[in-house]
Structures are given as C-alpha cells and as structure tokens.
Design an enzyme around this catalytic site. Structure first.
Site, mmCIF file in Angstrom:
data_model
loop_
_atom_site.group_PDB
_atom_site.id
_atom_site.type_symbol
_atom_site.label_atom_id
_atom_site.label_comp_id
_atom_site.label_asym_id
_atom_site.label_seq_id
_atom_site.Cartn_x
_atom_site.Cartn_y
_atom_site.Cartn_z
ATOM 1 C CB SER A 123 -0.888 0.004 1.241
ATOM 2 O OG SER A 123 -0.088 0.196 2.396
ATOM 3 C CG ASN A 159 -2.975 -5.814 4.946
ATOM 4 O OD1 ASN A 159 -1.950 -6.227 5.466
ATOM 5 N ND2 ASN A 159 -3.310 -4.534 4.974
ATOM 6 C CB THR A 160 -6.876 -7.553 8.338
ATOM 7 O OG1 THR A 160 -7.095 -6.332 7.611
ATOM 8 C CG2 THR A 160 -7.173 -7.299 9.798
ATOM 9 C CG ASP A 198 -3.368 -3.208 -2.055
ATOM 10 O OD1 ASP A 198 -4.222 -3.403 -2.943
ATOM 11 O OD2 ASP A 198 -3.562 -3.488 -0.848
ATOM 12 C CG HIS A 199 -6.454 -0.088 -2.464
ATOM 13 N ND1 HIS A 199 -7.698 -0.051 -3.055
ATOM 14 C CD2 HIS A 199 -6.422 -1.227 -1.742
ATOM 15 C CE1 HIS A 199 -8.387 -1.116 -2.709
ATOM 16 N NE2 HIS A 199 -7.626 -1.858 -1.925
HETATM 17 P P1 13P Z 1 -7.964 -7.433 4.282
HETATM 18 O O1 13P Z 1 -7.099 -6.552 5.130
HETATM 19 O O2 13P Z 1 -9.394 -7.387 4.697
HETATM 20 O O3 13P Z 1 -7.442 -8.818 4.191
HETATM 21 O O4 13P Z 1 -7.945 -6.817 2.817
HETATM 22 C C1 13P Z 1 -6.746 -6.749 2.108
HETATM 23 C C2 13P Z 1 -6.905 -6.023 0.827
HETATM 24 O O5 13P Z 1 -7.918 -6.100 0.165
HETATM 25 C C3 13P Z 1 -5.762 -5.225 0.351
HETATM 26 O O6 13P Z 1 -6.045 -4.560 -0.827
#
Ligand code: 13P
Length: 287
Positions: free
Chosen positions: A49, A231-232, A84-85
């Site tokens: 990110s 990610n989380t 990412d994003h």
């Molecule tokens: P989570 O943190 O919910 O797993 O999402 C990750 C994500 O979509 C990163 O772009």
C-alpha cells in the site's frame, strides 16, 4: 523471479484457482511470504500500500529489497511486486521504482475521470512491461444507509474499465477490508456472476480476503475470481504470536529481547497463515 502478474493470473483463471496477494509491511513479512510461496511451489503477489511503502522508506527501498531478497533466498516461483490501491502519482512512482505491477484505484472518482486516468496508466504500465489492476466505483453501501455491509460495483461500469485493456479488475461484491461485522450478509454472488459475464475472460480480484469463510472463497473462485487480497489476517496472527511471546515473559529470559528472537513467532505465524491461504486458493504446485 520477479514478473508482472498477468501471466500468473491468466493461468489461474484458466485453471480455476486464485493467486494470493499478501500485503507486506517490512522485511520479516516479505521473507515469510516469499519462503512460504517457494515451499508451496506457488506463484505469489506481494502487495504494497502507499502507507506501507512510506513506512518502509519509499517504493525504491521496497523494490530493491524485494529484488535482492528474491535473489538471495533463491526463490524460483513467480513473484509480482504490486502497488495496492495506488493513487495516480503513486502509480507513476512505482513505475520508476521498478515494481512489476500496479493497481490504480480510481474508485472514488467519477467514472469518466476514473476511465481517463486508468487509460493513461494502462499505456504507461504496458510500455514498461508491467501489469495493471483497476477498480470500479461502488454503488449502494453507505449512500443507501447500509454501513459496513460492503458495496457492489455496477457491471456496466466494470465492462467500460475492462475494455481499456487492464489486466485484472477489482469490483466490489459485498466485500470489505478488515474484519467483517457480525451481521455481514456475505459475498453477493449474483453480482459477481453478472460482472464476469460482462467482462469475459478478465481475471477478477477479491479484496478484503480476511475472514471470508472458505466456502465463499471457493465459490468466488468458481465464478471467476483469480486474485485474492489478504492483509489484516496476517497482521492479526503476527500480533497474537508476538503478544503470546511477551506475555509468557520470553523477552526477559536470556537474550529473548533480541529482535531476531522477538519477531520470530510472528514471522512463523505469517508463514502458517500464508500456507493455509495458498492451499485454500489452490495455487500450490502451480508455479
Ligand atoms: P484485508 O485486510 O481485509 O485482508 O484486505 C486486504 C486487501 O484487500 C488489500 O487490498
């Protein structure tokens, strides 16, 4: 081997499995994910990110670290280094820094502006041999007074963005980042099916992979999802393992405060989580 993500996702699409996109935050994260992908003989996408890039002292540091680590560890599976994003400016910085893939997230922009900027970045990415993911603006969600239930993309807008020649598409189907609320209604498979019908062979991306039940993940893959972002969940297992170590007083025993010891349980926890996801997504043995 660092590659762009197009070929691995086209193969995943054809083979009815998904490639895991795991966000990285530091050296331990990167090493755990690369080693696990290698053990599993799985292609993998390292997601960065803009915030994580800044935390690691910039995209150039990230790109150089990943390339050097890939080489030093003797990784043979395909690895994509993916923004990412990304913002418009962030995408340009990652092109310069040597990433192999970018995501332009124009989902908060009006659709015409999202299209215009995505189109420009598609040309740039492809000129540099990089792959590009785009995201379509969401409908429903908070505007409908439904908060935290996840939003759904408009299939016609998905088609407009897909037609720009992007390599894979993120489209909301009720998914959200982070932990899902108790009363979450689940993924909207009817929307996913409509989007897939509109965009043909385009690999679809499922964001918010954390906490989606395994049966929903499998159904999403069956319906055309080829990249799943997590990610989380890695952050949670890392934090829990580190907490356990400290609460057991292990940092106070001998040289337990040495960061190489202190961070080891977290790194092992990430490896176990990534292995579990790779096997769930079915990309093991596909490198
Ligand atoms: P989570 O943190 O919910 O797993 O999402 C990750 C994500 O979509 C990163 O772009």
């Amino acid at each position: 081997m660092l590659v762009n993500a197009k070929e691995m996702l086209d193969k995943a699409k054809a083979g009815h499995y998904a490639v895991g996109h795991f966000n990285i935050n530091n050296l331990e994260w990167t090493k755990s994910i690369l080693l696990t992908a290698e053990e599993e003989k799985s292609p993998v996408i390292l997601g960065v990110s803009e915030g994580a890039g800044k935390y690691m002292a910039g995209f150039l540091v990230v790109a150089e670290m990943v390339k050097a680590m890939d080489k030093s560890l003797g990784i043979t599976v395909p690895v994509a280094l993916h923004l990412d994003h990304g913002t418009y400016d962030g995408c340009k910085k990652c092109v310069e820094a040597g990433f192999t893939s970018i995501m332009f997230d124009g989902s908060s922009l009006p659709i015409d502006e999202n299209i215009e900027k995505t189109k420009e970045l598609v040309e740039l990415a492809h000129k540099m041999g990089m792959s590009i993911e785009a995201e379509v603006g969401a409908i429903g969600g908070e505007e409908d007074g439904v908060i935290g239930m996840g939003e759904c993309a408009d299939p016609d807008e998905c088609k407009r963005i897909a037609d720009l020649g992007i390599d894979f598409l993120a489209a909301g189907i009720g998914n959200i980042h982070g932990v899902y609320p108790e009363n979450w209604k689940g993924l909207q498979f009817d929307v996913l099916a409509k989007i897939q019908e509109k965009v043909g062979a385009m690999p679809l991306v499922l964001h918010g992979g954390t906490g989606i039940p395994d049966d929903m993940i499998k159904k999403a893959i069956d319906l055309g999802v080829s990249k799943i972002n997590v990610n989380t969940e890695c952050q949670l297992v890392f934090a829990a393992a580190t907490r356990e170590y400290i609460e057991a007083g292990k940092d106070k025993a001998g040289k337990g405060f040495d960061p190489r010891k202190l961070l080891a349980p977290g790194a092992e926890a990430i490896k176990a989580k990534v292995k579990e996801k790779i096997e769930l997504f079915g990309s093991n043995g596909k490198a």
